[in-house]
Design an enzyme around this catalytic site. Sequence first.
Site, PDB file in Angstrom:
ATOM      1  N   CYS A 119      44.076  45.783  39.284  1.00 49.44           N
ATOM      2  CA  CYS A 119      44.818  46.620  40.004  1.00 49.44           C
ATOM      3  C   CYS A 119      46.207  46.923  39.522  1.00 49.44           C
ATOM      4  CB  CYS A 119      44.840  46.275  41.533  1.00 49.44           C
ATOM      5  SG  CYS A 119      45.958  44.786  41.536  1.00 49.44           S
ATOM      6  N   ARG A 262      33.525  19.467  48.070  1.00 49.85           N
ATOM      7  CA  ARG A 262      32.063  18.883  48.131  1.00 49.85           C
ATOM      8  C   ARG A 262      31.919  17.303  47.188  1.00 49.85           C
ATOM      9  NH1 ARG A 262      32.508  22.852  43.735  1.00 49.85           N
ATOM     10  NH2 ARG A 262      32.061  22.108  41.764  1.00 49.85           N
TER      11      ARG A 262
END
Length: 281
Positions: A119, A262
């Site tokens: 951007c 995890r």
Amino acid sequence: MSLVAPVTVHKIIGESITESPDLLAVEEPLEIQLGFGPVTDRQQRSVSVTMRTPGHDEELGMGFLFTEGIIQRPSDIVSCRHCVQDSAKEGNVLRVELHPDVVVDWARLERNTFTSSSCGLCGKTTIEAVMALTAGPILSDFTVEPAILHTLPDHVREAQRAFAYTGGIHAAALFDADGKLLLVREDIGRHNALDKLIGAAFWQNWLPLSNYGVFLSGRIGVELVQKSWRAGVSMLAAVGAPSSLAVQMAQEAGMTVAGFVRDNRFNLYSEPSRVRLMQSA
């Protein structure tokens, strides 16, 4: 609209091939339109088109409008519903009517909507733009034990109805200090799943979410930190990794970021004090 769509696939195992039914996550465009202005001069404008999984569209629209600074409170919304312009767009256009007193800063919306990693904004400019929409660093006594974070991936996976069928959809979940899941939203887009979650909390007057954490099923990009900061989230945890700018923004926000949550482990990238009973190696 359904969250999943049936399809026939050809499965290859070794040298053999078989046909088998399968399910895919549905992806459809959603156009968010605004009705705004005084009663005597109502206007309409499209503000966003996003590819999403149908479901909780109203929450998606409200979450997007809140995190972009267009609305501040539920009373800013007069109505939020699907509209039908033609048969091809049925169910894919959401019209949000704003209260006549709401003034929309279109220039700020255009500056603060980060639609791609290219951007053109540097990290400092990006963070300054987001800070203008927030109340400053997040102040919260919210803390969790490591064991709580370890349990989140399995608990969220169990709550993901669409993922169970497709294996191709993201989740955002709101959890408390005891690890209880209060809200879970799914979408093919990570940003949309979080917008749906924030939109649901916004409509229930739960914001700011300083006494809660949010768990994400993917990686943490800067846009997800931006949305979470706007909603006052004090802890952002995810299965995947954060980006460098996401961590930089989280540090400015005073937000705890946990990545790679995890397999009974995780990394802390900012504000580690919100995780209790940690032991140094």
